[in-house]
Motif scaffolding. Structure first.
Motif, PDB file in Angstrom:
ATOM      1  N   SER A  48      99.908 -35.992 -16.782  1.00 34.57           N
ATOM      2  CA  SER A  48     101.595 -36.277 -17.144  1.00 34.57           C
ATOM      3  C   SER A  48     102.010 -35.738 -18.010  1.00 34.57           C
ATOM      4  N   ASN A  61      94.721 -29.928 -15.846  1.00 38.49           N
ATOM      5  CA  ASN A  61      95.281 -30.470 -14.439  1.00 38.49           C
ATOM      6  C   ASN A  61      97.265 -31.149 -14.647  1.00 38.49           C
ATOM      7  N   SER A 107     100.693 -32.292 -13.500  1.00 40.40           N
ATOM      8  CA  SER A 107     101.128 -33.463 -12.516  1.00 40.40           C
ATOM      9  C   SER A 107     102.416 -31.792 -12.506  1.00 40.40           C
ATOM     10  N   TYR A 108     103.068 -31.893 -11.318  1.00 43.56           N
ATOM     11  CA  TYR A 108     103.827 -30.305 -11.255  1.00 43.56           C
ATOM     12  C   TYR A 108     105.439 -30.161 -11.845  1.00 43.56           C
ATOM     13  N   VAL A 146     105.104 -28.627 -14.714  1.00 44.86           N
ATOM     14  CA  VAL A 146     104.813 -26.996 -14.920  1.00 44.86           C
ATOM     15  C   VAL A 146     105.519 -26.898 -15.737  1.00 44.86           C
ATOM     16  N   MET A 148      94.312 -23.641 -14.098  1.00 45.66           N
ATOM     17  CA  MET A 148      95.581 -24.811 -13.734  1.00 45.66           C
ATOM     18  C   MET A 148      95.450 -25.079 -12.639  1.00 45.66           C
ATOM     19  N   SER A 183      98.265 -27.889 -10.436  1.00 45.01           N
ATOM     20  CA  SER A 183      98.625 -28.936 -10.261  1.00 45.01           C
ATOM     21  C   SER A 183      98.976 -30.030  -9.147  1.00 45.01           C
ATOM     22  N   LEU A 222     104.759 -24.390  -7.216  1.00 46.64           N
ATOM     23  CA  LEU A 222     104.051 -24.147  -7.933  1.00 46.64           C
ATOM     24  C   LEU A 222     103.332 -22.073  -7.930  1.00 46.64           C
ATOM     25  N   VAL A 270     100.006 -20.786 -10.577  1.00 43.52           N
ATOM     26  CA  VAL A 270      98.743 -21.581 -11.241  1.00 43.52           C
ATOM     27  C   VAL A 270      97.490 -21.614 -10.242  1.00 43.52           C
TER      28      VAL A 270
END
Length: 276
Positions: free
Chosen positions: A200, A221, A223-224, A227, A242, A244, A256, A261
């Motif tokens: 994150s 991967n 945290s959104y 992104v 990816m 998320s 997302l 992603v």
């Protein structure tokens, strides 16, 4: 596995076939939406207690592509599923997971905290999950705080190898962690199993950091909240995918989708796939 060998092909494939390069979430067809992996975070944990059979069974019923599980280890060496490094939040017990025997952990009620209808749910073992869901749904395995459990990478690898799951069909087994050194070890032990790194931290999204991850990881991967479309494109350009986390609202899921992603990790699988 040297992931660098796959980068060239991955870049070309991404540029040619990424259905999200020109589309927003609102423009995606049903077929395009289904290309995105639907990952049930700790099972369908918006509807059932996390990391329990109830949550995982529901995720399968809701047509998730993967269940995401958190693996730790008891005092006497049994691999068990629980997110926190203590049992305090999600069971009727107290104490550190690593300080309790398997018998002690197994005796705990891991469901009542979520709802009376889930009273008596137990902490599953890693091997139980492999045996119950192999061939039914993908399994995204998170090694939770592996620095607390020396050698857990080898133990997880052994359980997979015993079931011939170290050569997963369609990449339906993935191992991930916030601990990057642990993932380097897992990559060496399981060269045919996709590896993911969790973060994150925006410091891990620099060109240099992403380049390093791509030498051993197949998935990045984040945290959104961190992104962006640019980040997705950077990750794809290095041959990684990816996934998320954690999308807990329809708005987060739709965001997302729009970012393009490859997987959405959510407590609510029906937000990603409305078939249920």
């Amino acid at each position: 596995m040297n992931k660098k060998l796959l980068v060239g092909a991955g870049v070309a494939f991404t540029l040619l076939f990424n259905p999200f390069s020109q589309a927003s979430a609102g423009e995606l067809s049903v077929g395009e939406r289904k290309q995105m992996d639907n990952v049930a975070h700790r099972g369908a944990s918006g509807y059932a207690p996390e990391n329990t059979i109830a949550a995982f069974d529901l995720a399968v019923d809701m047509k998730a592509d993967y269940i995401e599980i958190d693996v730790q280890r008891s005092k006497d060496g049994e691999l068990v599923l629980i997110h926190d490094t203590t049992v305090n939040r999600t069971t009727n017990g107290t104490g550190n997971v690593r300080d309790l025997t398997f018998e002690q952990l197994r005796s705990l009620d891991a469901g009542s905290w979520f709802g009376e209808e889930f009273a008596g749910e137990r902490l599953p073992t890693f091997e139980e999950i492999l045996d119950r869901y192999r061939g039914k749904v993908g399994i995204l395995i998170e090694l939770k705080a592996p620095e607390l459990y020396p050698g857990i990478e080898k133990q997880v690898a052994q359980a997979l190898k015993e079931r011939n799951m170290d050569k997963p069909k369609n990449n339906k087994i993935i191992i991930q962690s916030f601990n990057f050194e642990s993932m380097k070890i897992s990559n060496e032990l399981l060269p045919r199993v996709p590896i993911g790194v969790l973060t994150s931290n925006r410091a891990h999204t620099t060109a240099e950091a992403l380049e390093e991850f791509s030498t051993y990881a197949d998935w990045f991967n984040p945290s959104y909240g961190i992104v962006t479309e640019e980040l997705v494109n950077q990750v794809h350009s290095l041959g990684m995918k990816m996934g998320s986390w954690t999308a807990r609202s329809q708005e987060a899921v739709d965001f997302l989708f729009e970012m393009g992603v490859d997987a959405i990790i959510t407590d609510y699988p029906d937000y990603v796939d409305p078939r249920k």
